[in-house]
Design a protein around this motif. Structure first.
Motif, PDB file in Angstrom:
ATOM      1  N   LYS A   3       3.362  -9.055  -7.424  1.00  0.00           N
ATOM      2  CA  LYS A   3       2.871  -7.988  -8.312  1.00  0.00           C
ATOM      3  C   LYS A   3       1.764  -7.194  -7.636  1.00  0.00           C
ATOM      4  O   LYS A   3       1.672  -5.984  -7.773  1.00  0.00           O
ATOM      5  CB  LYS A   3       2.369  -8.578  -9.626  1.00  0.00           C
ATOM      6  N   SER A   4       0.881  -7.883  -6.929  1.00  0.00           N
ATOM      7  CA  SER A   4      -0.228  -7.219  -6.243  1.00  0.00           C
ATOM      8  C   SER A   4       0.299  -6.256  -5.186  1.00  0.00           C
ATOM      9  O   SER A   4      -0.176  -5.127  -5.066  1.00  0.00           O
ATOM     10  CB  SER A   4      -1.129  -8.264  -5.590  1.00  0.00           C
ATOM     11  N   LYS A   5       1.313  -6.694  -4.416  1.00  0.00           N
ATOM     12  CA  LYS A   5       1.885  -5.829  -3.390  1.00  0.00           C
ATOM     13  C   LYS A   5       2.559  -4.619  -4.017  1.00  0.00           C
ATOM     14  O   LYS A   5       2.458  -3.502  -3.507  1.00  0.00           O
ATOM     15  CB  LYS A   5       2.897  -6.615  -2.551  1.00  0.00           C
ATOM     16  N   ASN A   6       3.260  -4.848  -5.128  1.00  0.00           N
ATOM     17  CA  ASN A   6       3.915  -3.735  -5.827  1.00  0.00           C
ATOM     18  C   ASN A   6       2.908  -2.720  -6.327  1.00  0.00           C
ATOM     19  O   ASN A   6       3.116  -1.515  -6.258  1.00  0.00           O
ATOM     20  CB  ASN A   6       4.750  -4.262  -7.000  1.00  0.00           C
ATOM     21  N   SER A  11       0.386   2.447  -5.818  1.00  0.00           N
ATOM     22  CA  SER A  11      -0.872   3.189  -5.670  1.00  0.00           C
ATOM     23  C   SER A  11      -0.778   4.169  -4.508  1.00  0.00           C
ATOM     24  O   SER A  11      -1.241   5.312  -4.614  1.00  0.00           O
ATOM     25  CB  SER A  11      -2.027   2.214  -5.456  1.00  0.00           C
ATOM     26  N   HIS A  12      -0.178   3.739  -3.399  1.00  0.00           N
ATOM     27  CA  HIS A  12      -0.010   4.630  -2.236  1.00  0.00           C
ATOM     28  C   HIS A  12       0.922   5.787  -2.586  1.00  0.00           C
ATOM     29  O   HIS A  12       0.657   6.937  -2.207  1.00  0.00           O
ATOM     30  CB  HIS A  12       0.555   3.853  -1.050  1.00  0.00           C
ATOM     31  N   ILE A  13       2.001   5.486  -3.293  1.00  0.00           N
ATOM     32  CA  ILE A  13       2.931   6.535  -3.707  1.00  0.00           C
ATOM     33  C   ILE A  13       2.230   7.547  -4.611  1.00  0.00           C
ATOM     34  O   ILE A  13       2.420   8.765  -4.480  1.00  0.00           O
ATOM     35  CB  ILE A  13       4.142   5.925  -4.453  1.00  0.00           C
ATOM     36  N   LYS A  14       1.396   7.041  -5.514  1.00  0.00           N
ATOM     37  CA  LYS A  14       0.682   7.919  -6.440  1.00  0.00           C
ATOM     38  C   LYS A  14      -0.281   8.832  -5.688  1.00  0.00           C
ATOM     39  O   LYS A  14      -0.394  10.023  -6.000  1.00  0.00           O
ATOM     40  CB  LYS A  14      -0.088   7.078  -7.464  1.00  0.00           C
ATOM     41  N   PHE A  19      -1.626  14.178  -3.723  1.00  0.00           N
ATOM     42  CA  PHE A  19      -1.945  15.017  -2.563  1.00  0.00           C
ATOM     43  C   PHE A  19      -0.966  16.184  -2.465  1.00  0.00           C
ATOM     44  O   PHE A  19      -1.370  17.340  -2.273  1.00  0.00           O
ATOM     45  CB  PHE A  19      -1.906  14.163  -1.293  1.00  0.00           C
ATOM     46  N   LEU A  20       0.325  15.899  -2.614  1.00  0.00           N
ATOM     47  CA  LEU A  20       1.342  16.954  -2.558  1.00  0.00           C
ATOM     48  C   LEU A  20       1.221  17.904  -3.740  1.00  0.00           C
ATOM     49  O   LEU A  20       1.440  19.115  -3.597  1.00  0.00           O
ATOM     50  CB  LEU A  20       2.735  16.329  -2.533  1.00  0.00           C
ATOM     51  N   LEU A 307     -10.789   6.042  -9.784  1.00  0.00           N
ATOM     52  CA  LEU A 307      -9.529   5.962 -10.526  1.00  0.00           C
ATOM     53  C   LEU A 307      -8.624   7.165 -10.267  1.00  0.00           C
ATOM     54  O   LEU A 307      -7.535   7.271 -10.827  1.00  0.00           O
ATOM     55  CB  LEU A 307      -9.805   5.856 -12.031  1.00  0.00           C
ATOM     56  N   GLU A 308      -9.133   8.116  -9.438  1.00  0.00           N
ATOM     57  CA  GLU A 308      -8.390   9.322  -9.066  1.00  0.00           C
ATOM     58  C   GLU A 308      -8.036  10.199 -10.262  1.00  0.00           C
ATOM     59  O   GLU A 308      -7.060  10.947 -10.245  1.00  0.00           O
ATOM     60  CB  GLU A 308      -7.114   8.960  -8.288  1.00  0.00           C
TER      61      GLU A 308
END
Length: 511
Positions: A3-6, A11-14, A19-20, A307-308
């Motif tokens: 779950k932590s890795k997911n 988070s990276h995808i978000k 950014f895009l 929290l972006e």
């Protein structure tokens, strides 16, 4: 662990998505203006390319040029196609929208999944039927071979210029701000070319220089000598002509440098103003405005950045302090220097369309705590006048001012500076560990959440909500009705759709 890795992956995808989004859609971001200029260049050059390829004279183009133009056409089509897909992706979060609707359904049957899917897809479809989105789609249709026969589709690509209006605005703004320098430098360059070309033409004509056949040749020589190093096809042979040529080149190089430097400085300043929020922002809406800077607003800003939220919703900071004096990351925070008790400053950041406004006691030289609270009250009343629908959160410095603020501003979200901290510390003295409990409850990632009852589902009693949320590894701890908090209601307490529930997640989940 999985779950932590997911979570880290999502988070990276978000972050990539945000950014895009800032590059493609957020015209308040300086990166968007830079991208718009690049895309504008591609639109204009590809449009010229299309006209060259579809005209009858295209067959007379040199073979290598014709091949290059065809390849360039393919590249631009795929560029616009990728851009369209990315815009469609970043405009909304499909899975979040899907989950939002799905969690409102008590039963997870096919109908529930179907409705959640339609809701999430509807947001994407609404974007697709917008005028600019339709233009984007038309621009990429020729990527499919059958549509290339419809030349009108290729010609209509020029309409994409409208899409990148933010970049054009920045250029026109730069030209307008340096209008005097631009016009003066341009006229002086042209005047120098004409005068020096005529003088040189007179001397070279009398010296029987065949290169200077007429006045047009002289003006042509003056232009290429000023703007380039000269082609060498026309050169003066007299000493006077050579001296004039050197003098004209020197003067025009200086003037051209002034022209380009003035435009560059103005354009860069425009981007910096956009980045720092020093320009008027009447188009902002549904944004967060923080009035004043102190330890409280610094903590709020840090949490918004961590929290972006600042990337998802515009966040504006209005303060009397210079940006260099602020000890907080403002990379995506819109900074506005000014006094928030002035109406024009508030309107510059579209306070009338803000969803949330936070007022803190900004300390200024020679002002007592009473004076600062008075400024806060004045700003609060002004904000309520300009935007009576905004959620207002106020920090006061003196205890005795709290009740006055509640009555005058009509808000219960009043924080007395230092009082909450004192209560937490006193509670810890009586109940060791209370501080850790409070920190856990208000933690940004795993702490308390406030949601409307109807967003969860249809329930009659608090006990029904309790049983439902426990299955979701969540625990309701309080209910809010008409801005009154009811802590841990009984199981048979009747709930309304308009009530709010405070929820905390089930503990014990570790990485």
């Amino acid at each position: 662990m999985i779950k932590s890795k997911n979570k880290k992956y999502l988070s990276h995808i978000k972050r990539i998505k945000i950014f895009l989004y800032n590059i493609l859609e957020n015209d308040r971001n300086s990166l968007n203006h830079i991208y718009s200029l690049v895309a504008l260049f591609i639109v204009i050059t590809s449009s010229i390319n299309v006209f060259l390829l579809i005209t009858p004279e295209a067959e007379k183009l040199p073979p290598d040029l014709h091949s290059f133009l065809k390849d360039f056409e393919e590249i631009t089509l795929y560029f616009f196609a990728i851009e369209y897909i990315l815009r469609w992706w970043v405009i909304s979060d499909f899975f979040e929208d899907f989950k939002t609707v799905l969690t409102q359904k008590k039963e997870r049957n096919f109908k529930a999944y179907y409705k959640a899917f339609l809701y999430a897809l509807k947001i994407k479809l609404k974007w697709m039927v917008k005028p600019l989105s339709i233009i984007d789609l038309i621009a990429i249709l020729p990527i499919f071979r059958p549509f290339r026969a419809l030349r009108i589709l290729q010609i209509l690509r020029i309409l994409k210029v409208v899409r990148y209006s933010s970049g054009l605005k920045s250029v026109f703004q730069a030209l307008r701000e340096q209008g005097f320098i631009f016009i003066f430098s341009t006229l002086m360059i042209l005047l120098n070319i004409v005068i020096f070309s005529i003088i040189t033409y007179i001397f070279e004509y009398n010296a029987k220089n065949d290169a200077f056949k007429n006045l047009f040749d002289a003006l042509y020589w003056g232009a290429i000598t000023s703007f380039t190093v000269g082609y060498g096809d026309i050169t003066p042979i007299t000493d006077t002509g050579k001296f004039i040529s050197s003098l004209m080149t020197f003067i025009n190089i200086v003037l051209i440098s002034v022209l380009t430097a003035g435009f560059s400085v103005s354009f860069i300043n425009r981007l910096l103003e956009l980045k720092e929020g020093e320009v008027k922002m009447p188009d902002l809406e549904n944004h967060i405005v923080i009035c004043g800077y102190n330890e409280t607003s610094e903590e709020i800003l840090e949490n918004l950045v961590n929290l972006e939220i600042d990337k998802e919703r515009p966040v504006v900071l209005i303060t009397n302090y210079d940006k260099k004096d602020l000890d907080v990351n403002l990379s995506n925070i819109i900074y506005k220097k000014g006094d928030f008790i002035k109406e024009d400053i508030l309107l510059d950041v579209a306070i009338d369309k803000a969803s949330d406004v936070i007022l803190v006691g900004e300390k200024l030289p020679h002002l007592t705590d009473r004076d600062i609270d008075a400024r806060t009250a004045l700003a609060g009343m002004l904000i309520k006048t300009l935007n009576p629908y905004a959620r207002l959160y106020v920090e006061v410095l003196l205890d005795e001012d709290a009740e006055i603020f509640k009555k005058r501003l009509g808000t219960k979200d009043i924080l007395i500076h230092g009082q909450i901290l004192g209560k937490i510390m006193f509670s810890s003295l009586l109940n060791p560990g209370a501080t850790q409990l409070v920190e856990t409850i208000i933690d940004n990632e795993t702490g308390i959440r406030k949601v409307k009852v109807k967003e969860i589902g249809n329930f009659e009693t608090f006990g029904d909500i309790l049983l439902y949320l426990r299955k979701q590894d969540l625990m309701p701890i309080a209910l809010e009705r008409n801005k009154k908090i009811i802590l841990s209601p009984s199981d048979d307490f009747k709930v309304l759709e308009t009530d709010y529930i405070f929820i905390i997640p089930k503990s014990g989940e570790t990485d």
